[in-house]
Scaffold this motif. Structure first.
Motif, PDB file in Angstrom:
ATOM      1  N   ARG A  96       0.819  -1.206   0.000  1.00 19.67           N
ATOM      2  CA  ARG A  96       0.000   0.000   0.000  1.00 19.67           C
ATOM      3  C   ARG A  96       0.859   1.264   0.000  1.00 19.67           C
ATOM      4  O   ARG A  96       0.464   2.294   0.537  1.00 19.67           O
ATOM      5  CB  ARG A  96      -0.946   0.012   1.222  1.00 19.67           C
ATOM      6  CG  ARG A  96      -1.960  -1.129   1.230  1.00 19.67           C
ATOM      7  CD  ARG A  96      -3.003  -0.934   0.150  1.00 19.67           C
ATOM      8  NE  ARG A  96      -3.964  -2.034   0.104  1.00 19.67           N
ATOM      9  CZ  ARG A  96      -5.001  -2.066  -0.740  1.00 19.67           C
ATOM     10  NH1 ARG A  96      -5.184  -1.067  -1.590  1.00 19.67           N
ATOM     11  NH2 ARG A  96      -5.831  -3.085  -0.749  1.00 19.67           N
ATOM     12  N   GLN A  97       2.054   1.153  -0.585  1.00 21.80           N
ATOM     13  CA  GLN A  97       2.947   2.302  -0.678  1.00 21.80           C
ATOM     14  C   GLN A  97       3.376   2.562  -2.124  1.00 21.80           C
ATOM     15  O   GLN A  97       4.302   3.323  -2.375  1.00 21.80           O
ATOM     16  CB  GLN A  97       4.183   2.083   0.200  1.00 21.80           C
ATOM     17  CG  GLN A  97       3.875   1.913   1.680  1.00 21.80           C
ATOM     18  CD  GLN A  97       5.097   1.564   2.504  1.00 21.80           C
ATOM     19  OE1 GLN A  97       6.220   1.934   2.153  1.00 21.80           O
ATOM     20  NE2 GLN A  97       4.897   0.828   3.583  1.00 21.80           N
ATOM     21  N   GLY A  98       2.715   1.903  -3.075  1.00 19.16           N
ATOM     22  CA  GLY A  98       3.003   2.116  -4.482  1.00 19.16           C
ATOM     23  C   GLY A  98       4.018   1.177  -5.090  1.00 19.16           C
ATOM     24  O   GLY A  98       4.300   1.260  -6.296  1.00 19.16           O
ATOM     25  N   THR A  99       4.573   0.251  -4.283  1.00 17.99           N
ATOM     26  CA  THR A  99       5.597  -0.657  -4.810  1.00 17.99           C
ATOM     27  C   THR A  99       5.018  -1.589  -5.865  1.00 17.99           C
ATOM     28  O   THR A  99       5.594  -1.768  -6.942  1.00 17.99           O
ATOM     29  CB  THR A  99       6.227  -1.476  -3.672  1.00 17.99           C
ATOM     30  OG1 THR A  99       6.731  -0.590  -2.672  1.00 17.99           O
ATOM     31  CG2 THR A  99       7.356  -2.345  -4.191  1.00 17.99           C
ATOM     32  N   GLY A 100       3.879  -2.198  -5.560  1.00 17.81           N
ATOM     33  CA  GLY A 100       3.254  -3.101  -6.522  1.00 17.81           C
ATOM     34  C   GLY A 100       2.865  -2.390  -7.803  1.00 17.81           C
ATOM     35  O   GLY A 100       3.050  -2.924  -8.918  1.00 17.81           O
ATOM     36  N   THR A 101       2.345  -1.169  -7.671  1.00 18.15           N
ATOM     37  CA  THR A 101       1.970  -0.382  -8.847  1.00 18.15           C
ATOM     38  C   THR A 101       3.179  -0.094  -9.727  1.00 18.15           C
ATOM     39  O   THR A 101       3.129  -0.221 -10.955  1.00 18.15           O
ATOM     40  CB  THR A 101       1.322   0.942  -8.400  1.00 18.15           C
ATOM     41  OG1 THR A 101       0.146   0.657  -7.639  1.00 18.15           O
ATOM     42  CG2 THR A 101       0.954   1.796  -9.597  1.00 18.15           C
ATOM     43  N   THR A 102       4.295   0.269  -9.095  1.00 20.01           N
ATOM     44  CA  THR A 102       5.510   0.570  -9.849  1.00 20.01           C
ATOM     45  C   THR A 102       6.049  -0.668 -10.550  1.00 20.01           C
ATOM     46  O   THR A 102       6.476  -0.611 -11.708  1.00 20.01           O
ATOM     47  CB  THR A 102       6.574   1.152  -8.908  1.00 20.01           C
ATOM     48  OG1 THR A 102       6.055   2.324  -8.275  1.00 20.01           O
ATOM     49  CG2 THR A 102       7.831   1.512  -9.672  1.00 20.01           C
ATOM     50  N   LEU A 103       6.044  -1.804  -9.851  1.00 18.76           N
ATOM     51  CA  LEU A 103       6.517  -3.042 -10.461  1.00 18.76           C
ATOM     52  C   LEU A 103       5.659  -3.436 -11.653  1.00 18.76           C
ATOM     53  O   LEU A 103       6.166  -3.802 -12.720  1.00 18.76           O
ATOM     54  CB  LEU A 103       6.514  -4.168  -9.420  1.00 18.76           C
ATOM     55  CG  LEU A 103       7.586  -4.115  -8.346  1.00 18.76           C
ATOM     56  CD1 LEU A 103       7.283  -5.128  -7.242  1.00 18.76           C
ATOM     57  CD2 LEU A 103       8.968  -4.395  -8.939  1.00 18.76           C
ATOM     58  N   LEU A 104       4.337  -3.347 -11.491  1.00 16.14           N
ATOM     59  CA  LEU A 104       3.443  -3.750 -12.571  1.00 16.14           C
ATOM     60  C   LEU A 104       3.557  -2.789 -13.755  1.00 16.14           C
ATOM     61  O   LEU A 104       3.521  -3.215 -14.921  1.00 16.14           O
ATOM     62  CB  LEU A 104       2.000  -3.813 -12.070  1.00 16.14           C
ATOM     63  CG  LEU A 104       0.933  -4.256 -13.082  1.00 16.14           C
ATOM     64  CD1 LEU A 104       1.347  -5.515 -13.824  1.00 16.14           C
ATOM     65  CD2 LEU A 104      -0.412  -4.459 -12.378  1.00 16.14           C
ATOM     66  N   ARG A 105       3.717  -1.512 -13.491  1.00 24.80           N
ATOM     67  CA  ARG A 105       3.892  -0.560 -14.582  1.00 24.80           C
ATOM     68  C   ARG A 105       5.156  -0.884 -15.386  1.00 24.80           C
ATOM     69  O   ARG A 105       5.169  -0.801 -16.622  1.00 24.80           O
ATOM     70  CB  ARG A 105       3.971   0.862 -14.025  1.00 24.80           C
ATOM     71  CG  ARG A 105       4.079   1.933 -15.126  1.00 24.80           C
ATOM     72  CD  ARG A 105       4.083   3.336 -14.558  1.00 24.80           C
ATOM     73  NE  ARG A 105       2.777   3.676 -13.992  1.00 24.80           N
ATOM     74  CZ  ARG A 105       2.558   3.909 -12.696  1.00 24.80           C
ATOM     75  NH1 ARG A 105       3.567   3.826 -11.831  1.00 24.80           N
ATOM     76  NH2 ARG A 105       1.356   4.220 -12.279  1.00 24.80           N
ATOM     77  N   THR A 106       6.208  -1.285 -14.685  1.00 25.54           N
ATOM     78  CA  THR A 106       7.454  -1.649 -15.372  1.00 25.54           C
ATOM     79  C   THR A 106       7.252  -2.894 -16.234  1.00 25.54           C
ATOM     80  O   THR A 106       7.749  -2.978 -17.362  1.00 25.54           O
ATOM     81  CB  THR A 106       8.574  -1.892 -14.347  1.00 25.54           C
ATOM     82  OG1 THR A 106       8.746  -0.717 -13.554  1.00 25.54           O
ATOM     83  CG2 THR A 106       9.886  -2.231 -15.036  1.00 25.54           C
ATOM     84  N   LEU A 107       6.529  -3.876 -15.715  1.00 28.55           N
ATOM     85  CA  LEU A 107       6.236  -5.070 -16.499  1.00 28.55           C
ATOM     86  C   LEU A 107       5.469  -4.719 -17.771  1.00 28.55           C
ATOM     87  O   LEU A 107       5.760  -5.232 -18.857  1.00 28.55           O
ATOM     88  CB  LEU A 107       5.434  -6.063 -15.661  1.00 28.55           C
ATOM     89  CG  LEU A 107       6.145  -6.713 -14.470  1.00 28.55           C
ATOM     90  CD1 LEU A 107       5.174  -7.592 -13.687  1.00 28.55           C
ATOM     91  CD2 LEU A 107       7.340  -7.546 -14.925  1.00 28.55           C
ATOM     92  N   LEU A 108       4.487  -3.840 -17.631  1.00 29.67           N
ATOM     93  CA  LEU A 108       3.692  -3.448 -18.793  1.00 29.67           C
ATOM     94  C   LEU A 108       4.509  -2.637 -19.787  1.00 29.67           C
ATOM     95  O   LEU A 108       4.279  -2.708 -21.001  1.00 29.67           O
ATOM     96  CB  LEU A 108       2.468  -2.648 -18.344  1.00 29.67           C
ATOM     97  CG  LEU A 108       1.318  -3.496 -17.782  1.00 29.67           C
ATOM     98  CD1 LEU A 108       0.316  -2.621 -17.044  1.00 29.67           C
ATOM     99  CD2 LEU A 108       0.633  -4.282 -18.900  1.00 29.67           C
ATOM    100  N   ASP A 109       5.477  -1.880 -19.302  1.00 29.05           N
ATOM    101  CA  ASP A 109       6.360  -1.154 -20.217  1.00 29.05           C
ATOM    102  C   ASP A 109       7.145  -2.118 -21.110  1.00 29.05           C
ATOM    103  O   ASP A 109       7.417  -1.825 -22.277  1.00 29.05           O
ATOM    104  CB  ASP A 109       7.345  -0.291 -19.428  1.00 29.05           C
ATOM    105  CG  ASP A 109       6.693   0.943 -18.821  1.00 29.05           C
ATOM    106  OD1 ASP A 109       5.570   1.299 -19.241  1.00 29.05           O
ATOM    107  OD2 ASP A 109       7.284   1.543 -17.898  1.00 29.05           O
ATOM    108  N   HIS A 110       7.503  -3.278 -20.544  1.00 32.15           N
ATOM    109  CA  HIS A 110       8.294  -4.260 -21.294  1.00 32.15           C
ATOM    110  C   HIS A 110       7.417  -5.235 -22.086  1.00 32.15           C
ATOM    111  O   HIS A 110       7.887  -5.815 -23.072  1.00 32.15           O
ATOM    112  CB  HIS A 110       9.192  -5.056 -20.335  1.00 32.15           C
ATOM    113  CG  HIS A 110      10.390  -4.292 -19.852  1.00 32.15           C
ATOM    114  ND1 HIS A 110      10.341  -3.442 -18.769  1.00 32.15           N
ATOM    115  CD2 HIS A 110      11.656  -4.232 -20.319  1.00 32.15           C
ATOM    116  CE1 HIS A 110      11.538  -2.909 -18.581  1.00 32.15           C
ATOM    117  NE2 HIS A 110      12.348  -3.361 -19.506  1.00 32.15           N
ATOM    118  N   ALA A 111       6.177  -5.441 -21.657  1.00 32.69           N
ATOM    119  CA  ALA A 111       5.294  -6.391 -22.355  1.00 32.69           C
ATOM    120  C   ALA A 111       3.872  -5.838 -22.370  1.00 32.69           C
ATOM    121  O   ALA A 111       2.972  -6.367 -21.714  1.00 32.69           O
ATOM    122  CB  ALA A 111       5.346  -7.758 -21.671  1.00 32.69           C
TER     123      ALA A 111
END
Length: 305
Positions: A96-111
């Protein structure tokens, strides 16, 4: 937070930190956040794999390759395979501090179109995170469990004999039947010799629990049941039947062979397995043998237009 996206292989210290992160998350959530495949791919070079590491603050020192030889305060991790399959985990105290959001955004940037993200256990927050990125459930994987109880006797097709797997001797034949049996399965059917060898080298591997059904008429492998025992829990690891022997009752006989081994020879009280939500015949078989749903894993994918 600092983010780092690196290809395989990971430094050993970083791989160990990811494994520990996954262990702590599993302890908190009562479900493993990373699959066996992902954990195995933390070590060694696996072409096309991407590792995304989230650190609280700055990560620790660099080694001569330019990667971090010590992991610092690792609070999140995501993996991305060359086929778009992905998983992520966030430390319980960093949620609940944005870590999951940042990780998922990075995944979507690559795929952006091929991403297929697993949520093991479909914990609270998984659907919310997926909806934020317009991801929808594309696949379901059932985790089933069975308590010790009397089992039916085994009825084998008349032309079948059973023996156990011999590493080095049976590898090629097994890989062939595994590919045929799981031709439409996105993970299991694509196993290579390296994937098989990785598992044969694991501490839990026991050839006495790896059963092969051989056709007496052709001397060819007709099917198999590979069982797994780890942390005093038995698993129907994988059951496969050659297309030419499907519909003969061989799948049920092989399943029972492994269950008898786990329950009676190994004296285990609980047996588990994973089955794809679309595999209705297998789910019906397992339910008829006393398995019930213990958890549901889902895979999210970008919404199709």
């Amino acid at each position: 937070m600092t983010l780092e996206a690196v290809p395989s292989p990971l430094p050993s210290a970083t791989a160990a930190a990811v494994t520990e992160l996954a262990r702590l998350a599993a302890q908190s959530d009562d479900v493993n956040p990373l699959s066996e495949q992902t954990l195995l791919h933390l070590n060694g070079e696996h072409h096309g794999d991407l590792h995304v590491l989230a650190y609280a603050g700055e990560p620790a020192t660099l080694d001569v390759t330019g990667l971090h030889s010590t992991p610092g305060d690792l609070v999140g991790y995501a993996s991305l395979g060359p086929d778009g399959s992905a998983e992520l985990v966030v430390a319980p105290e960093a949620r609940r501090q944005g870590t999951g959001t940042t990780l998922l955004r990075t995944l979507l940037d690559h795929a952006p179109t091929t991403l297929r993200l697993w949520a093991h256990g479909r914990l609270p927050g998984a659907d919310e995170l997926a909806a934020h990125f317009s991801l929808e459930v594309a696949r379901e994987l059932y985790f089933l469990s069975r308590a010790s109880a009397p089992l039916p006797e085994i009825t084998w097709p008349s032309n079948i004999e059973v023996r156990t797997f011999v590493p080095g001797q049976d590898d090629t034949a097994w890989l062939k039947v595994n590919a045929e049996a799981f031709a439409t399965h996105p993970e299991q059917g694509s196993w290579t010799q390296a994937d098989l060898t990785d598992r044969l080298n694991q501490p839990w591997f026991d050839p006495e629990g790896f059963f092969l059904a051989v056709d007496r008429d052709t001397n060819e492998l007709a099917g198999f049941h590979w069982t797994k025992v780890e942390d005093n829990e038995g698993e129907v690891y994988v059951v496969g039947v050659s297309p030419t022997h499907q519909g003969t009752g061989l799948g049920k006989a092989l399943t029972l062979q492994g269950l008898h081994h786990l329950q009676e020879t190994r004296a285990l009280d609980t047996i588990t397995l994973y089955v794809d939500g679309t595999n209705t015949p297998a789910r019906r078989l397992y339910e008829s043998l006393g398995f019930t749903t213990a958890a549901l894993h889902v895979q999210y994918a970008p919404t199709t237009v």
